[in-house]
Design a protein around this motif. Structure first.
Motif, PDB file in Angstrom:
ATOM      1  N   ASP A  46       0.819  -1.217   0.000  1.00 49.06           N
ATOM      2  CA  ASP A  46       0.000   0.000   0.000  1.00 49.06           C
ATOM      3  C   ASP A  46       0.850   1.263   0.000  1.00 49.06           C
ATOM      4  O   ASP A  46       1.622   1.501   0.919  1.00 49.06           O
ATOM      5  CB  ASP A  46      -0.916   0.019   1.223  1.00 49.06           C
ATOM      6  N   VAL A  67       1.509   5.055   0.555  1.00 49.91           N
ATOM      7  CA  VAL A  67       0.911   6.023   1.482  1.00 49.91           C
ATOM      8  C   VAL A  67       1.346   7.466   1.196  1.00 49.91           C
ATOM      9  O   VAL A  67       0.781   8.403   1.733  1.00 49.91           O
ATOM     10  CB  VAL A  67       1.231   5.664   2.952  1.00 49.91           C
ATOM     11  N   VAL A 116       3.849   1.203   3.017  1.00 48.41           N
ATOM     12  CA  VAL A 116       3.954   0.761   4.408  1.00 48.41           C
ATOM     13  C   VAL A 116       5.229  -0.057   4.614  1.00 48.41           C
ATOM     14  O   VAL A 116       5.680  -0.224   5.736  1.00 48.41           O
ATOM     15  CB  VAL A 116       2.720  -0.062   4.852  1.00 48.41           C
ATOM     16  N   LYS A 143       4.277 -17.508  -0.459  1.00 51.81           N
ATOM     17  CA  LYS A 143       3.583 -16.508  -1.270  1.00 51.81           C
ATOM     18  C   LYS A 143       3.128 -17.113  -2.599  1.00 51.81           C
ATOM     19  O   LYS A 143       1.983 -16.955  -3.008  1.00 51.81           O
ATOM     20  CB  LYS A 143       4.513 -15.315  -1.523  1.00 51.81           C
ATOM     21  N   ARG A 151       1.625 -13.996   2.496  1.00 50.66           N
ATOM     22  CA  ARG A 151       2.807 -13.150   2.422  1.00 50.66           C
ATOM     23  C   ARG A 151       3.556 -13.149   3.746  1.00 50.66           C
ATOM     24  O   ARG A 151       3.004 -13.502   4.788  1.00 50.66           O
ATOM     25  CB  ARG A 151       2.419 -11.726   2.027  1.00 50.66           C
ATOM     26  N   TYR A 188      10.704  -7.905   5.346  1.00 54.42           N
ATOM     27  CA  TYR A 188      10.971  -7.110   4.136  1.00 54.42           C
ATOM     28  C   TYR A 188      12.295  -6.364   4.222  1.00 54.42           C
ATOM     29  O   TYR A 188      12.461  -5.288   3.649  1.00 54.42           O
ATOM     30  CB  TYR A 188       9.801  -6.165   3.829  1.00 54.42           C
ATOM     31  N   LEU A 219      16.713  -5.670   1.656  1.00 49.58           N
ATOM     32  CA  LEU A 219      15.937  -5.469   0.438  1.00 49.58           C
ATOM     33  C   LEU A 219      16.328  -6.440  -0.666  1.00 49.58           C
ATOM     34  O   LEU A 219      15.582  -6.631  -1.618  1.00 49.58           O
ATOM     35  CB  LEU A 219      16.135  -4.033  -0.063  1.00 49.58           C
ATOM     36  N   GLU A 278      13.744 -11.437  -1.360  1.00 49.48           N
ATOM     37  CA  GLU A 278      12.304 -11.319  -1.565  1.00 49.48           C
ATOM     38  C   GLU A 278      11.562 -11.840  -0.330  1.00 49.48           C
ATOM     39  O   GLU A 278      11.926 -12.871   0.225  1.00 49.48           O
ATOM     40  CB  GLU A 278      11.959 -12.172  -2.796  1.00 49.48           C
ATOM     41  N   GLU A 279      10.520 -11.141   0.091  1.00 47.33           N
ATOM     42  CA  GLU A 279       9.686 -11.569   1.224  1.00 47.33           C
ATOM     43  C   GLU A 279      10.552 -11.978   2.427  1.00 47.33           C
ATOM     44  O   GLU A 279      10.353 -13.024   3.049  1.00 47.33           O
ATOM     45  CB  GLU A 279       8.777 -12.739   0.805  1.00 47.33           C
ATOM     46  N   GLU A 320      -2.695  -0.414   8.203  1.00 50.27           N
ATOM     47  CA  GLU A 320      -1.476   0.405   8.255  1.00 50.27           C
ATOM     48  C   GLU A 320      -1.481   1.501   7.193  1.00 50.27           C
ATOM     49  O   GLU A 320      -0.973   2.598   7.411  1.00 50.27           O
ATOM     50  CB  GLU A 320      -0.242  -0.485   8.079  1.00 50.27           C
ATOM     51  N   ALA A 321      -2.068   1.185   6.023  1.00 54.04           N
ATOM     52  CA  ALA A 321      -2.082   2.173   4.956  1.00 54.04           C
ATOM     53  C   ALA A 321      -2.925   3.379   5.368  1.00 54.04           C
ATOM     54  O   ALA A 321      -2.517   4.524   5.200  1.00 54.04           O
ATOM     55  CB  ALA A 321      -2.615   1.558   3.679  1.00 54.04           C
ATOM     56  N   ALA A 377      -1.245   5.542   7.905  1.00 58.55           N
ATOM     57  CA  ALA A 377      -0.203   6.397   7.349  1.00 58.55           C
ATOM     58  C   ALA A 377      -0.793   7.519   6.491  1.00 58.55           C
ATOM     59  O   ALA A 377      -0.262   8.620   6.447  1.00 58.55           O
ATOM     60  CB  ALA A 377       0.774   5.562   6.520  1.00 58.55           C
TER      61      ALA A 377
END
Lengths: 126, 487
Positions: free
Chosen positions: A36, A38, A61, B391, B397, B416, B419, B422-423, B473-474, B477
């Motif tokens: 998502d 933001v 996020v 995933k 996830r 995460y 970087l 992945e996952e 969470e989105a 924020a």
């Protein structure tokens, strides 16, 4: 937006070229990986950008990521709707989630960019 | 507005006129405030404060504290954060009046004990790092990074090489490394990792050059892997005229085993709040002292403590870059770290690192068949799994796995990050956990791997047994509500 008309970078930006204007955004794969969104830090109209250099920032996020310009040129228009609705990048990455339009500098080559088919193969490999 | 936790806000239980205390009657002449303060600084309305009794306040905060998760509650395997137990003896020592009740403006003669502690701590950190002198001022790791880069810059400028403007950072680095380099006005150059998870030496060879100011490296890196090519890396950077900065975030793996200075590093920071067990993660503050080689010592921030005869005095290094923090750093954190070092001794610190590494390898061994392990080799104090199998096969996830772990009473690992995986699921158990706790964590991770196959929806909607469920969470924020407002 038909993917067929778009070109893609290895950094997961898409670009739609019409005349000397390049509209730029991030790909569906990129928005899916970011999660998502933001906040989008947009460039200013009139900014000059260099190919391969960051010109916008997308914050999700999960992470904060630079958006790299696929072309060199001057920003002529930005998608101001992203300021209040950053989720457009998730909901419509190739269409309503476009980030900026760049007037392509003369002599810019687009040879390094991939077509839709090549990009799909590229992300399968990654 | 009742929040979902069932603990009402102090404003919600406020009752007009209720008081937690009574002031005694005034026994001096009353002076009107207007005579003491200019009118513009006097408020016109009464402040609206909650009116509650003492026990209501105590119960409110006690109830809130019970909704929290900390290392004193249960396992906290947050990769890269070294959430080890903080021994209570550290707190006892830091509370001694000779440390807790002194003032930074006191004359040096009256705080000799405090100065001796700072001097000794600097010496211990120099011994552990294999380097020369330290500053205890930086308030945290990233602050140490910035200080180290400023020292690097001052050194190059003093040598007439102020043009060096590039800092090389691996793609597995903590985000603070490139951020600190940018803050210090450097250009960041990224070097990729090789197939074994270390710095790609061939790529590095092409990146170093006349503009290289230095390279920042965490070793073991954020994959929990010791970079076997560190000596070659150091040679390459030094040959180009650059310096090596050691990010001590992962120093818990190496105490008494490898001295970063011996492997070519010129500047080292230690996160005292991680490696040396002082509270962090909301409970800080931290401390990020840096230690430098002899040729960089004149550039250290000052003042630093030096010993003259049997007295300790504060002195400004000759070409000091100046202060980086008020007074002498977060002094009580320094005291706690000192207590930790002294209560373990040299042999004890080595055991800390050995146990941290054994614990991480034990977990890795038992989890590597349940989840993908992108770099399958012995790890140091932490390791990184990938949730890509879950995933791809079940649409679960890493975030869902992390949330589900909360239902098992443990804090989620770092997710995460790094970087380049992945996952990513980054797990650091630390040395302070028992085998029973590690086994309980393995059982939970096994259960979750099975749930991903048989009941993926229960993971996607987790956690189910925490005070609040899956948070948006989105939305938090995008539309944060930062303070309570009266309805």
């Amino acid at each position: 937006m038909s993917e067929k008309r778009l070109l893609f970078t290895k950094d997961h930006e898409w670009v739609l070229v019409e005349g000397n204007i390049a509209r730029v955004g991030i790909t569906d794969y990129a928005q899916n990986e970011l999660g998502d969104v933001v906040f989008v830090d947009l460039p200013a109209e009139g900014d000059t950008v260099e190919e391969g250099e960051g010109f916008a920032v997308v914050e999700s996020v999960k992470a904060v990521s630079d958006v790299y310009s696929p072309v060199s040129g001057t920003v002529v228009k930005v998608n101001e709707e992203l300021e209040s609705s950053p989720e457009l990048i998730n909901e419509s990455p190739l269409d309503k989630g476009w980030i900026a339009e760049i007037e392509i500098a003369e002599g810019t080559q687009l040879d390094d960019l991939m077509n839709a088919e090549e990009y799909q193969a590229f992300i399968k490999e990654a | 507005m009742m929040n979902k936790t069932g603990v009402p806000l102090l404003f919600e239980i406020s009752t007009p006129g209720r008081r937690g205390y009574r002031l005694p009657d005034l026994d001096v002449p009353e002076v009107p405030l207007e005579e003491l303060l200019p009118a513009e600084y006097l408020r016109q309305q009464e402040p609206e404060l909650p009116e509650v009794s003492e026990i209501e306040v105590v119960r409110h905060f006690t109830q809130l504290s019970r909704l929290n998760h900390g290392v004193d509650v249960d396992f906290y395997p947050l990769g890269s954060c070294t959430m080890k137990y903080n021994p209570r003896v550290n707190e006892d020592v830091a509370a001694l009046p000779g440390f807790a009740a002194i003032h930074p403006y006191q004359p040096e003669e009256t705080v000799q004990g405090a100065l001796e502690l700072m001097y000794n701590l600097s010496q211990y950190l120099a011994e552990l790092s294999g380097l020369h002198s330290a500053t205890l001022q930086p308030a945290a790791g990233a602050h140490g990074e910035l200080t180290g880069l400023w020292i690097m810059k001052a050194f190059h400028e003093a040598n007439g090489e102020g043009h060096r403007n590039e800092i090389i950072v691996p793609d597995s680095a903590h985000g603070t490394n490139p951020a600190s380099a940018m803050m210090a006005n450097y250009k960041v150059v990224e070097v990729p990792s090789d197939g074994r998870g270390g710095v790609d030496v061939e790529a590095l060879r092409k990146l170093v050059g006349p503009n290289t100011a230095g390279l920042m490296l965490t070793n073991p890196n954020t994959l929990g892997l010791f970079d076997e090519n560190i000596c070659t890396i150091a040679e390459l950077v030094h040959a180009a005229g650059g310096l090596l900065y050691y990010d001590g975030a992962n120093a818990n793996a190496l105490m008494g085993i490898v001295k970063p200075g011996d492997t070519g590093f010129d500047i080292v920071h230690y996160n005292l709040h991680k490696t040396f067990s002082t509270p962090h993660g909301g409970g800080g503050p931290g401390a990020g002292p840096i230690v430098v080689s002899e040729k960089l010592a004149p550039f250290l921030p000052g003042p630093i403590v030096v010993k003259q005869g049997d007295r300790y005095v504060l002195k400004q290094p000759e070409k000091s870059i100046g202060r980086v923090k008020g007074f002498y750093g977060n002094f009580s954190v320094l005291v706690k770290a000192y207590a930790y070092i002294r209560s373990h001794g040299a042999e004890g610190l080595r055991q800390v690192s050995e146990t941290a590494v054994v614990n991480a390898n034990y977990l890795m061994h038992h989890l590597k068949d349940l989840y993908d392990l992108p770099y399958n080799r012995h790890c140091k104090h932490e390791f990184v799994l990938s949730g890509r199998r879950q995933k791809e096969q079940y649409g679960v996830r890493t975030l869902d796995i992390a949330k589900r772990l909360l239902d098992y009473g443990v804090h989620a690992p770092t997710v995460y990050f790094p970087l380049n995986v992945e996952e990513a699921i980054m797990i650091e158990p630390t040395e302070t956990e028992t085998k029973e706790t590690l086994d309980r964590f393995i059982a939970a991770m096994r259960q979750i791997a099975e749930e991903a196959e048989t009941d993926p929806e229960s993971l996607r909607s987790a956690p189910h047994y925490t005070p609040v469920g899956r948070l948006d969470e989105a939305r938090a924020a995008r539309q944060p509500i930062l303070r309570w407002r009266k309805a």
